[in-house]
Write a protein that holds these residues in place. Structure first.
Motif, PDB file in Angstrom:
ATOM      1  N   GLY A 104      45.893  33.335  49.272  1.00 31.29           N
ATOM      2  CA  GLY A 104      45.040  32.322  48.671  1.00 31.29           C
ATOM      3  C   GLY A 104      45.217  32.288  47.164  1.00 31.29           C
ATOM      4  O   GLY A 104      46.071  32.969  46.592  1.00 31.29           O
ATOM      5  N   THR A 105      44.387  31.496  46.488  1.00 35.22           N
ATOM      6  CA  THR A 105      44.517  31.329  45.042  1.00 35.22           C
ATOM      7  C   THR A 105      44.192  32.621  44.297  1.00 35.22           C
ATOM      8  O   THR A 105      44.966  33.070  43.443  1.00 35.22           O
ATOM      9  CB  THR A 105      43.584  30.206  44.552  1.00 35.22           C
ATOM     10  N   ILE A 106      43.065  33.230  44.603  1.00 35.60           N
ATOM     11  CA  ILE A 106      42.641  34.431  43.888  1.00 35.60           C
ATOM     12  C   ILE A 106      43.603  35.591  44.153  1.00 35.60           C
ATOM     13  O   ILE A 106      44.059  36.268  43.225  1.00 35.60           O
ATOM     14  CB  ILE A 106      41.193  34.802  44.271  1.00 35.60           C
ATOM     15  N   GLY A 107      43.935  35.811  45.403  1.00 35.40           N
ATOM     16  CA  GLY A 107      44.856  36.897  45.734  1.00 35.40           C
ATOM     17  C   GLY A 107      46.237  36.691  45.140  1.00 35.40           C
ATOM     18  O   GLY A 107      46.879  37.652  44.709  1.00 35.40           O
ATOM     19  N   SER A 108      46.709  35.441  45.109  1.00 35.03           N
ATOM     20  CA  SER A 108      48.028  35.161  44.528  1.00 35.03           C
ATOM     21  C   SER A 108      48.045  35.464  43.043  1.00 35.03           C
ATOM     22  O   SER A 108      49.003  36.048  42.527  1.00 35.03           O
ATOM     23  CB  SER A 108      48.410  33.696  44.738  1.00 35.03           C
ATOM     24  N   LEU A 109      46.998  35.058  42.342  1.00 33.67           N
ATOM     25  CA  LEU A 109      46.939  35.334  40.910  1.00 33.67           C
ATOM     26  C   LEU A 109      46.903  36.831  40.639  1.00 33.67           C
ATOM     27  O   LEU A 109      47.584  37.326  39.737  1.00 33.67           O
ATOM     28  CB  LEU A 109      45.724  34.645  40.287  1.00 33.67           C
ATOM     29  N   LEU A 126      49.722  41.573  38.830  1.00 37.89           N
ATOM     30  CA  LEU A 126      50.138  42.966  39.009  1.00 37.89           C
ATOM     31  C   LEU A 126      51.657  43.085  39.026  1.00 37.89           C
ATOM     32  O   LEU A 126      52.231  43.991  38.425  1.00 37.89           O
ATOM     33  CB  LEU A 126      49.534  43.538  40.288  1.00 37.89           C
ATOM     34  N   ASN A 127      52.291  42.165  39.721  1.00 37.28           N
ATOM     35  CA  ASN A 127      53.748  42.202  39.827  1.00 37.28           C
ATOM     36  C   ASN A 127      54.400  41.977  38.466  1.00 37.28           C
ATOM     37  O   ASN A 127      55.306  42.703  38.077  1.00 37.28           O
ATOM     38  CB  ASN A 127      54.214  41.132  40.820  1.00 37.28           C
ATOM     39  N   PHE A 128      53.924  40.993  37.732  1.00 38.18           N
ATOM     40  CA  PHE A 128      54.568  40.621  36.476  1.00 38.18           C
ATOM     41  C   PHE A 128      54.204  41.565  35.341  1.00 38.18           C
ATOM     42  O   PHE A 128      55.068  42.114  34.673  1.00 38.18           O
ATOM     43  CB  PHE A 128      54.194  39.181  36.104  1.00 38.18           C
ATOM     44  N   LEU A 167      54.858  45.667  36.392  1.00 37.05           N
ATOM     45  CA  LEU A 167      56.262  46.043  36.583  1.00 37.05           C
ATOM     46  C   LEU A 167      57.109  45.753  35.351  1.00 37.05           C
ATOM     47  O   LEU A 167      58.017  46.498  35.035  1.00 37.05           O
ATOM     48  CB  LEU A 167      56.857  45.310  37.785  1.00 37.05           C
ATOM     49  N   PHE A 168      56.807  44.650  34.685  1.00 39.71           N
ATOM     50  CA  PHE A 168      57.663  44.216  33.586  1.00 39.71           C
ATOM     51  C   PHE A 168      56.984  44.353  32.228  1.00 39.71           C
ATOM     52  O   PHE A 168      57.241  43.574  31.331  1.00 39.71           O
ATOM     53  CB  PHE A 168      58.102  42.773  33.807  1.00 39.71           C
ATOM     54  N   SER A 169      56.123  45.334  32.084  1.00 36.03           N
ATOM     55  CA  SER A 169      55.446  45.524  30.791  1.00 36.03           C
ATOM     56  C   SER A 169      56.179  46.586  29.986  1.00 36.03           C
ATOM     57  O   SER A 169      55.777  47.737  29.934  1.00 36.03           O
ATOM     58  CB  SER A 169      53.989  45.923  31.008  1.00 36.03           C
ATOM     59  N   PHE A 170      57.262  46.195  29.381  1.00 34.22           N
ATOM     60  CA  PHE A 170      58.043  47.097  28.554  1.00 34.22           C
ATOM     61  C   PHE A 170      57.644  46.873  27.098  1.00 34.22           C
ATOM     62  O   PHE A 170      57.388  45.745  26.685  1.00 34.22           O
ATOM     63  CB  PHE A 170      59.541  46.838  28.729  1.00 34.22           C
TER      64      PHE A 170
END
Length: 195
Positions: A112-117, A122-124, A127-130
């Motif tokens: 859904g909308t909330i879970g997707s956001l 979390l994914n972006f 994982l990609f917080s350098f």
């Protein structure tokens, strides 16, 4: 997979290689394209015929998406007909029946909308917080999400997840090493300035 390799090749060719070495690499790339073309047209001609048939019947978009747009048209509409307001917020569908194999759409249908956001955040951002964003890291993240938009099972494939974690660990450790070497050189310069 081939899309990523082609984009990676273009990135390295444009940003990382001096002009002296570009000609042999371009020749090698053209040789690889010729080899792949030979394989497609002479060893596996049925694949070319299949994609030509898809192109003639459904157009370029269906050819590029391997007919996932047809799955989207049928399954997305069928799934949404069954939804309530809570489904739009939190998702919910039978993956065996309604999977579309375009990860952003599948994530929306499942979470859904909330879970997707939350999932994409979390994914972006985790994982990609350098601390230092190099051009290659930006390239990698953009290609990663571009491929996920066009293909299925990209986010939740165990194999892709393993490779993603290894690449993120490599980026993270490489930046820590780079940061340590920079801080050492700064400390050496400061001590030289004192003497």
């Amino acid at each position: 997979f081939y899309l990523y390799l082609i984009l990676l090749f273009l990135y390295v060719l444009i940003y990382k290689i001096s002009w002296l070495y570009k000609l042999p690499i371009i020749l090698f790339f053209l040789f690889c394209i010729g080899f792949i073309a030979y394989q497609l047209f002479f060893v596996y001609p049925f694949l070319v015929e299949k994609f030509i048939q898809i192109y003639n019947n459904r157009g370029l978009l269906s050819t590029l998406l391997s007919e996932r747009d047809m799955l989207f048209e049928w399954r997305f509409g069928e799934n949404i007909k069954l939804w309530t307001f809570l489904n739009y917020l939190f998702g919910g569908y039978d993956q065996r029946v309604f999977i579309i194999e375009m990860d952003f759409v599948d994530i929306f249908l499942f979470f859904g909308t909330i879970g997707s956001l939350i999932y994409l955040y979390l994914n972006f951002f985790l994982l990609f917080s350098f601390p230092k964003k190099t051009s290659f890291i930006v390239f990698f993240v953009l290609v990663y999400f571009f491929q996920a938009a066009l293909s299925g099972h990209f986010f939740y494939s165990a194999t892709n997840s393993l490779y993603l974690v290894l690449i993120c660990l490599f980026f993270s450790s490489h930046q820590r090493i780079d940061f340590k070497s920079q801080s050492k050189s700064i400390m050496i310069r400061q001590s030289d300035d004192k003497h």
